[in-house]
Design a protein around this motif. Structure first.
Motif: not given
Length: 329
Positions: A300-323
């Motif tokens: 949002x415009x009231x927040x400070x922007x940052x540039x982040x690395x994109x997360x891998x498509x599949x992450x072992x976090x217990x929530x990715x149904x495709x994985x």
């Protein structure tokens, strides 16, 4: 009528200016905020404390560069941004000339660094070395001449010219390298994602870059609008100082603090300069064909922007149904 309305606002009277810890004043500028009215340890308390935003955003930027693998020139840029905040904090606290130099010359050095980051892109080693040496000599000349002249107008004009040059050059790089109709065939041929690909891949690339350009222009206008608004308040603070002091005393504390316009200049230019550095980081990744590896995060415009690395498509976090499905199979 206005005076009657002001009298109805609960407030406390402004204390008178007092003798302070850091007297005498040796800086060539004494801003509109009255000296030592709040504490004997800070000449201009509002102008001092508003620099804390610089320090916070500098720490945020430094952390982002170190954790996300951004170009090292932006680490130096954020360190310079931090020095501006620290120098300004000490300058407004003490109104001493050496701290004035730390504040103002840090602005020049950081802008020269951004000149190098912007103009060196795509150049040969010999060109980059020549550019670096030229900017170092320019910084030395500005330092020596400003110390000799001791005219704040010289600093303001030089800083404005350097800033405009950096911004215009950055916009030129952005448009000529990302906008499809202006992008050169050589750049398109050098794109590692398009090698061996057909027109469909080029179309997808163009659509993505058009979206990035829209985001970057929005971010650019957001940062510039805040920066220029701060500059306008800075100018009013200089031109109408006596009227502002009188009005602040009529309003009383704490409301009069809102009319410390130089403090607003710190807050707004701090946000604008931070936005430019983040914008520069995002532009550098785009110029290096890393649009799919990084993303601009600005919810949002009231927040400070940052540039982040994109997360891998599949992450072992217990929530990715495709994985989970891949693991089960």
């Amino acid at each position: 009528m206005a005076a009657r309305m002001l009298s109805l606002i609960p407030s406390i009277p402004y204390p008178v200016e007092a003798e302070g810890r850091w007297l005498p004043v040796t800086s060539t500028i004494d801003w509109c905020e009255e000296n030592y009215y709040a504490t004997t340890y800070s000449a201009e308390i509002v102008n001092t404390l508003t620099n804390l935003l610089f320090m916070y955003l500098a720490a945020k930027g430094i952390h982002n560069v170190l954790t996300q693998g951004h170009d090292g020139v932006f680490l130096v840029g954020f360190v310079g941004y931090l020095l501006v905040g620290i120098g300004s904090f000490l300058f407004h606290s003490t109104l001493k000339y050496p701290f004035q130099l730390v504040d103002e010359l840090s602005m020049i050095y950081t802008t020269c660094l951004m000149c190098f980051a912007t103009f060196s892109y795509g150049g040969s080693r010999r060109y980059r070395n020549t550019l670096a040496a030229s900017l170092v000599l320019l910084s030395l000349f500005i330092t020596i001449y400003y110390h000799y002249l001791q005219d704040p107008t010289f600093h303001e004009v030089v800083y404005a010219i350097l800033t405009v040059i950096v911004v215009v050059r950055s916009l030129f790089l952005m448009e000529t390298n990302l906008r499809p109709r202006w992008r050169s065939k050589a750049r398109e041929a050098a794109n590692p994602r398009l090698r061996g690909q057909g027109p469909a891949a080029v179309m997808i690339e163009n659509e993505r870059d058009q979206k990035i350009l829209r985001e970057m222009w929005i971010m650019f206008f957001w940062g510039v609008s805040i920066f220029l608004s701060g500059f306008a308040l800075w100018a009013v603070d200089n031109i109408s100082c006596s009227s502002l002091v009188s009005l602040r005393r009529k309003i009383g504390l704490p409301w009069g603090v809102l009319l410390e316009l130089h403090g607003w200049w710190h807050l707004m230019t701090g946000v604008g300069a931070y936005a430019y550095l983040v914008w520069g980081i995002w532009l550098r990744h785009c110029l290096d064909y890393k649009q799919d590896e990084y993303e601009l995060v600005w919810p949002r415009w009231t927040s400070m922007p940052v540039v982040l690395k994109r997360q891998p498509k599949y992450q072992i976090n217990g929530t990715d149904e495709k994985l989970k499905e891949l693991v089960r199979n």
